[in-house]
Write a protein that holds these residues in place. Sequence first.
Motif, PDB file in Angstrom:
ATOM      1  N   ILE A 280       0.838  -1.109   0.067  1.00  0.00           N
ATOM      2  CA  ILE A 280      -0.062  -0.005   0.040  1.00  0.00           C
ATOM      3  C   ILE A 280       0.904   1.295   0.141  1.00  0.00           C
ATOM      4  N   VAL A 281       0.994   1.868  -1.044  1.00  0.00           N
ATOM      5  CA  VAL A 281       1.835   2.946  -1.319  1.00  0.00           C
ATOM      6  C   VAL A 281       1.128   4.185  -0.437  1.00  0.00           C
ATOM      7  N   ARG A 282       0.040   4.559  -0.527  1.00  0.00           N
ATOM      8  CA  ARG A 282      -0.703   5.759  -0.064  1.00  0.00           C
ATOM      9  C   ARG A 282      -2.015   5.498   0.197  1.00  0.00           C
ATOM     10  N   VAL A 283      -2.604   6.077   1.302  1.00  0.00           N
ATOM     11  CA  VAL A 283      -4.125   6.347   1.426  1.00  0.00           C
ATOM     12  C   VAL A 283      -4.522   7.763   1.782  1.00  0.00           C
ATOM     13  N   ASP A 284      -5.085   8.302   0.728  1.00  0.00           N
ATOM     14  CA  ASP A 284      -5.479   9.732   1.006  1.00  0.00           C
ATOM     15  C   ASP A 284      -7.257   9.772   1.540  1.00  0.00           C
ATOM     16  N   ARG A 285      -7.695  10.851   1.956  1.00  0.00           N
ATOM     17  CA  ARG A 285      -8.801  11.228   2.469  1.00  0.00           C
ATOM     18  C   ARG A 285      -9.163  12.542   1.340  1.00  0.00           C
ATOM     19  N   VAL A 286     -10.111  12.099   0.725  1.00  0.00           N
ATOM     20  CA  VAL A 286     -10.444  13.119  -0.355  1.00  0.00           C
ATOM     21  C   VAL A 286     -12.033  13.098  -0.059  1.00  0.00           C
ATOM     22  N   GLN A 287     -12.473  14.550  -0.759  1.00  0.00           N
ATOM     23  CA  GLN A 287     -13.801  14.971  -0.279  1.00  0.00           C
ATOM     24  C   GLN A 287     -14.346  15.717  -1.736  1.00  0.00           C
ATOM     25  N   LYS A 288     -15.587  15.718  -1.881  1.00  0.00           N
ATOM     26  CA  LYS A 288     -16.224  16.333  -3.046  1.00  0.00           C
ATOM     27  C   LYS A 288     -17.416  16.917  -2.573  1.00  0.00           C
ATOM     28  N   VAL A 289     -17.565  18.260  -3.129  1.00  0.00           N
ATOM     29  CA  VAL A 289     -18.633  19.456  -2.560  1.00  0.00           C
ATOM     30  C   VAL A 289     -19.934  19.017  -3.431  1.00  0.00           C
ATOM     31  N   GLN A 290     -21.003  18.699  -2.931  1.00  0.00           N
ATOM     32  CA  GLN A 290     -22.462  18.320  -3.614  1.00  0.00           C
ATOM     33  C   GLN A 290     -23.183  19.256  -3.065  1.00  0.00           C
ATOM     34  N   ARG A 291     -24.389  19.225  -3.895  1.00  0.00           N
ATOM     35  CA  ARG A 291     -25.517  19.996  -3.322  1.00  0.00           C
ATOM     36  C   ARG A 291     -26.021  19.749  -1.597  1.00  0.00           C
ATOM     37  N   GLY A 292     -26.044  18.482  -1.291  1.00  0.00           N
ATOM     38  CA  GLY A 292     -26.497  18.025   0.009  1.00  0.00           C
ATOM     39  C   GLY A 292     -25.255  18.332   0.898  1.00  0.00           C
TER      40      GLY A 292
ATOM     41  N   ARG B  41      -9.121   7.290  -0.905  1.00  0.00           N
ATOM     42  CA  ARG B  41      -8.450   6.788  -2.303  1.00  0.00           C
ATOM     43  C   ARG B  41      -7.023   6.273  -1.697  1.00  0.00           C
ATOM     44  N   ALA B  42      -6.905   4.842  -2.219  1.00  0.00           N
ATOM     45  CA  ALA B  42      -5.723   4.290  -2.109  1.00  0.00           C
ATOM     46  C   ALA B  42      -4.877   3.830  -3.376  1.00  0.00           C
ATOM     47  N   LEU B  43      -3.628   3.843  -3.014  1.00  0.00           N
ATOM     48  CA  LEU B  43      -2.734   3.451  -4.335  1.00  0.00           C
ATOM     49  C   LEU B  43      -1.835   2.222  -3.711  1.00  0.00           C
ATOM     50  N   VAL B  44      -2.094   1.021  -4.737  1.00  0.00           N
ATOM     51  CA  VAL B  44      -1.525  -0.254  -4.228  1.00  0.00           C
ATOM     52  C   VAL B  44      -0.563  -0.413  -5.338  1.00  0.00           C
ATOM     53  N   VAL B  45       0.520  -1.120  -5.182  1.00  0.00           N
ATOM     54  CA  VAL B  45       1.485  -1.739  -6.178  1.00  0.00           C
ATOM     55  C   VAL B  45       1.775  -2.927  -5.670  1.00  0.00           C
ATOM     56  N   GLY B  46       1.621  -4.085  -6.751  1.00  0.00           N
ATOM     57  CA  GLY B  46       2.013  -5.320  -6.368  1.00  0.00           C
ATOM     58  C   GLY B  46       2.683  -6.179  -7.582  1.00  0.00           C
ATOM     59  N   GLY B  47       3.180  -7.297  -7.302  1.00  0.00           N
ATOM     60  CA  GLY B  47       3.871  -7.856  -8.345  1.00  0.00           C
ATOM     61  C   GLY B  47       4.354  -9.447  -7.561  1.00  0.00           C
ATOM     62  N   ASN B  48       5.108 -10.350  -8.654  1.00  0.00           N
ATOM     63  CA  ASN B  48       5.524 -11.637  -8.384  1.00  0.00           C
ATOM     64  C   ASN B  48       7.114 -11.821  -8.349  1.00  0.00           C
ATOM     65  N   LEU B  49       7.747 -10.771  -8.390  1.00  0.00           N
ATOM     66  CA  LEU B  49       9.203 -10.687  -8.452  1.00  0.00           C
ATOM     67  C   LEU B  49       9.756 -11.316  -9.561  1.00  0.00           C
TER      68      LEU B  49
ATOM     69  N   GLY C  47       2.030  -4.773 -11.267  1.00  0.00           N
ATOM     70  CA  GLY C  47       0.814  -4.029 -11.789  1.00  0.00           C
ATOM     71  C   GLY C  47       0.523  -3.000 -10.450  1.00  0.00           C
ATOM     72  N   PHE C  48      -0.480  -1.955 -10.775  1.00  0.00           N
ATOM     73  CA  PHE C  48      -0.678  -1.031  -9.844  1.00  0.00           C
ATOM     74  C   PHE C  48      -2.167  -0.825  -9.951  1.00  0.00           C
ATOM     75  N   GLY C  49      -2.841  -0.456  -9.039  1.00  0.00           N
ATOM     76  CA  GLY C  49      -4.136   0.043  -8.797  1.00  0.00           C
ATOM     77  C   GLY C  49      -4.638   1.126  -7.879  1.00  0.00           C
ATOM     78  N   VAL C  50      -5.479   1.914  -8.468  1.00  0.00           N
ATOM     79  CA  VAL C  50      -6.038   3.290  -7.770  1.00  0.00           C
ATOM     80  C   VAL C  50      -7.580   2.980  -7.572  1.00  0.00           C
ATOM     81  N   ALA C  51      -8.185   3.114  -6.265  1.00  0.00           N
ATOM     82  CA  ALA C  51      -9.512   2.987  -6.135  1.00  0.00           C
ATOM     83  C   ALA C  51      -9.951   3.900  -4.848  1.00  0.00           C
ATOM     84  N   LYS C  52     -11.335   3.857  -4.776  1.00  0.00           N
ATOM     85  CA  LYS C  52     -12.062   4.932  -3.951  1.00  0.00           C
ATOM     86  C   LYS C  52     -12.946   4.177  -3.130  1.00  0.00           C
ATOM     87  N   ALA C  53     -13.170   4.348  -1.801  1.00  0.00           N
ATOM     88  CA  ALA C  53     -14.192   3.753  -1.084  1.00  0.00           C
ATOM     89  C   ALA C  53     -14.762   4.626  -0.113  1.00  0.00           C
ATOM     90  N   ASN C  54     -15.817   4.045   0.734  1.00  0.00           N
ATOM     91  CA  ASN C  54     -16.208   5.113   2.014  1.00  0.00           C
ATOM     92  C   ASN C  54     -15.244   4.752   3.000  1.00  0.00           C
TER      93      ASN C  54
END
Length: 380
Positions: free
Chosen positions: A222-234, A241-249, A254-261
């Motif tokens: 896990i390279v980094r985990v950030d706290r992001v926010q978005k302003v909406q009407r409500g 948001r998380a950035l993950v790097v993996g491999g089999n040596l 490969g790498f992946g970026v994803a967001k969740a609650n």
Amino acid sequence: KMNLSRILVNSEVSRLAPTLALSRNTNKTLLNATVARFASSSSSSSSSSKSFRPRRVTPTPLHESPKPKYKSKKAKAPIVLTSKTVTTNTLDKTYGTDAANTIRSLRRTKDRKGLLHPETMVPNAETVLNAADYLSSDLGTIEDLVGERRALRMDAWDDKQAEEFSKELDALIAKESEAPFDDLPWLQKETGFGITKADVNDDEKDVDDPHQKAFGPWSETIVRVDRVQKVQRGGTMVRYRALVVGGNLNGCAGFGVAKANAPNEACAAAARIAKRNIFFVDRYMNTGLTSDLAGKHNSCKVTLRSVNFNRGLHGHPLILEILKYFGITDCTAKSHGNRNVYNVVYSTFKAIMTHESLEEIALKRGKRLLNLERAKRLNI
């Protein structure tokens, strides 16, 4: 002269006075007659309508455009083996139970023409990727539900039978989950996986999965985990948001970026994406690079320099971590510009994707990898 002119004017006026009086009376008479005629016509029209104002012309109503006529989709006739329709009993009596079930399955396949069509039943890249998404997805996700629906459509004749089959399968899973593990037959003796009863509760012994797609054990960081926010009407929506790097040596990473609650959900989603977003590299002597590489993303530029054997890794720590997952142990890395972790990861993978092995370079140049005279001299 003035008196003479006045006398002439007065005499002319006195001569024309009777004529002007007559014409004035005539005009007055004509005007009175016209007014009387107009009054009579208006009185007659007032009996039919109260107002003299002309009515505004009412527009013609807009007719609705006719609706398009859709052709009814009639179900196509099932497969007919003979000139007459073959009933179920006739199929069983003529071809047997197994062959009759096969014929019914082919009929249903032709009627549906969906995922079960013979042209789509042949395994291809899309079906394999869909199966991989289903096997690697969590319970309750869209991939899991889609895969479950496809499996039920392949095994059930209709929706009602699919629902009954799903209920029976859930009941069987619930029953087997409550049963003890000591009575299972595969625990009594060693199987092809090399698992014995003594190894079940032993956490120290790791058993390699024989169905591992990548050529080696997969590991992630896990390279980094950030706290992001978005302003909406409500209000403001806060996510992670998380950035993950993996491999089999062993040449695959490969790498992946994803967001969740939640942070852990974001890391799990990024790990799944990293396993799908994989890249392969043909290493030189299984440790290094054939030539210098460069990659750029936004304002970050990464340079990977090829070095001698057993030189080791030197440079940016994050780039070195990615190279380790690829199995590259001899390289010097340098980054320039904005060294954001996301830019560095993207730039590093872009640089590695430009790598060419000696075989690829030889094919492009039309050269031999090894001269025939040198091969003879080296007894190859």
